[in-house]
Write a protein that holds these residues in place. Sequence first.
Motif, short mmCIF file in Angstrom:
data_model
loop_
_atom_site.label_atom_id
_atom_site.label_comp_id
_atom_site.label_asym_id
_atom_site.label_seq_id
_atom_site.Cartn_x
_atom_site.Cartn_y
_atom_site.Cartn_z
N LEU A 65 0.85 -1.18 0.00
CA LEU A 65 0.00 0.00 0.00
C LEU A 65 0.89 1.24 0.00
CD1 LEU A 65 -2.91 1.25 0.49
CD2 LEU A 65 -2.30 1.20 2.92
N PRO A 66 0.60 2.22 -0.84
CA PRO A 66 1.44 3.43 -0.86
C PRO A 66 1.66 4.01 0.53
CG PRO A 66 -0.12 3.48 -2.68
CD PRO A 66 -0.47 2.28 -1.86
N ASN A 67 2.90 4.33 0.82
CA ASN A 67 3.31 4.95 2.08
C ASN A 67 3.01 4.10 3.31
OD1 ASN A 67 4.20 7.54 0.93
ND2 ASN A 67 2.04 7.81 0.44
N LYS A 84 -4.16 -6.02 -2.47
CA LYS A 84 -4.74 -7.13 -3.23
C LYS A 84 -5.17 -6.67 -4.61
CE LYS A 84 -8.64 -10.36 -2.97
NZ LYS A 84 -9.78 -10.81 -2.11
N SER A 85 -5.76 -5.48 -4.66
CA SER A 85 -6.21 -4.89 -5.92
C SER A 85 -6.56 -3.43 -5.63
CB SER A 85 -7.42 -5.65 -6.49
OG SER A 85 -8.49 -5.67 -5.56
N ILE A 129 -11.02 -1.42 2.49
CA ILE A 129 -10.77 -0.34 1.53
C ILE A 129 -9.91 0.73 2.20
CG2 ILE A 129 -11.82 1.47 0.12
CD1 ILE A 129 -12.36 -1.33 -0.91
N VAL A 130 -8.86 1.17 1.51
CA VAL A 130 -8.01 2.25 2.02
C VAL A 130 -8.03 3.39 1.02
CG1 VAL A 130 -5.70 2.92 2.76
CG2 VAL A 130 -6.51 0.59 3.18
N GLN A 185 -7.47 1.43 -2.55
CA GLN A 185 -6.76 0.15 -2.59
C GLN A 185 -7.49 -0.86 -1.71
OE1 GLN A 185 -4.82 3.05 -1.94
NE2 GLN A 185 -4.10 3.18 -4.05
N VAL A 186 -7.39 -2.12 -2.11
CA VAL A 186 -7.98 -3.21 -1.35
C VAL A 186 -6.86 -3.96 -0.64
CG1 VAL A 186 -9.39 -5.31 -1.45
CG2 VAL A 186 -9.82 -3.44 -3.07
N VAL A 187 -6.99 -4.09 0.68
CA VAL A 187 -5.98 -4.78 1.48
C VAL A 187 -6.67 -5.79 2.39
CG1 VAL A 187 -4.45 -2.76 1.46
CG2 VAL A 187 -6.03 -3.09 3.37
N THR A 188 -5.90 -6.73 2.89
CA THR A 188 -6.43 -7.70 3.85
C THR A 188 -5.90 -7.46 5.25
OG1 THR A 188 -4.67 -9.24 3.23
CG2 THR A 188 -6.79 -9.50 2.13
N GLY A 189 -4.73 -6.92 5.37
CA GLY A 189 -4.12 -6.67 6.68
C GLY A 189 -2.62 -6.54 6.52
#
Length: 271
Positions: A65-67, A84-85, A129-130, A185-189
């Motif tokens: 993820l950026p930064n 993730k996407s 979602i971030v 961005q999509v993240v899981t952790g």
Amino acid sequence: MRRAGGFTLIEMIVVIVLTGIVAGMVAVFLRAPVQAYVDSAARAELSDAADIAVRRIAREVRRALPNSVRVTGGGSTVEFFPTKSGGRYLAEEDDEGAGYLDFTDSTDLTFTVVGQMPSPAIVPGTDSIVVYNLGPGIDRADAYAGDNIALVSSVAGNVVTLASNPFASTGATAAVLSSPARRFQVVTGPVKFVCDLANRQLVRQWNYTPPSTAPATAILASNVTACRFAYDANIANTRSGLLGISLTLARPDMPAESVQLFHQIHVDNPI
């Protein structure tokens, strides 16, 4: 009368002694190249193990993820959110009605994804979602603090429903900054790569949020005698960064025999 053919015990002993002498002389000359081959094979094995480890880290860091990349523990740990996407959300300025990502009303939990849905698909209850992450310590723009990250509750077509809306302003907090490019961005952790020198291992940890949760751990490299990560602490909110990894592996049977690998990873921070 002719004597039967063969050899005497003395002759046999002489042959054995001479053969042993010759074999000993040959062994002296063969020992060095054989040992060199064994040492070379061991060094190659160490180099391969170190190379695989740093390349695995590099592959994941490039999807960070950026930064979100940060180094802690005096250089023993690197942590980040793997993405993730991603996609683009409908903004209030673009919408003629409902369906935009609301940065003013915390009770509005749905927004519309513009264009094609992210692939791989968003998994409700697991993915988050971030929006506009600017880095650790940046107020209302730090995913680690939970400022600009929201768990996905459900997905129906191009409409995403959040479990809560932390992006909107409340009486106590300001709204999260909207992404200039309307990007999410999509993240899981988050995940960590940890130099565990006490156990001579380089390990990967995940599923450790909340902090009270015992992390899942996988060994990335063994026989680690030295390990360090380096990342500019002032790199937040910049377009790119550089993560350095120094990793030293040693042979368990010969600790003095070691291989050191230094690798640098370019980190993109498109926001």
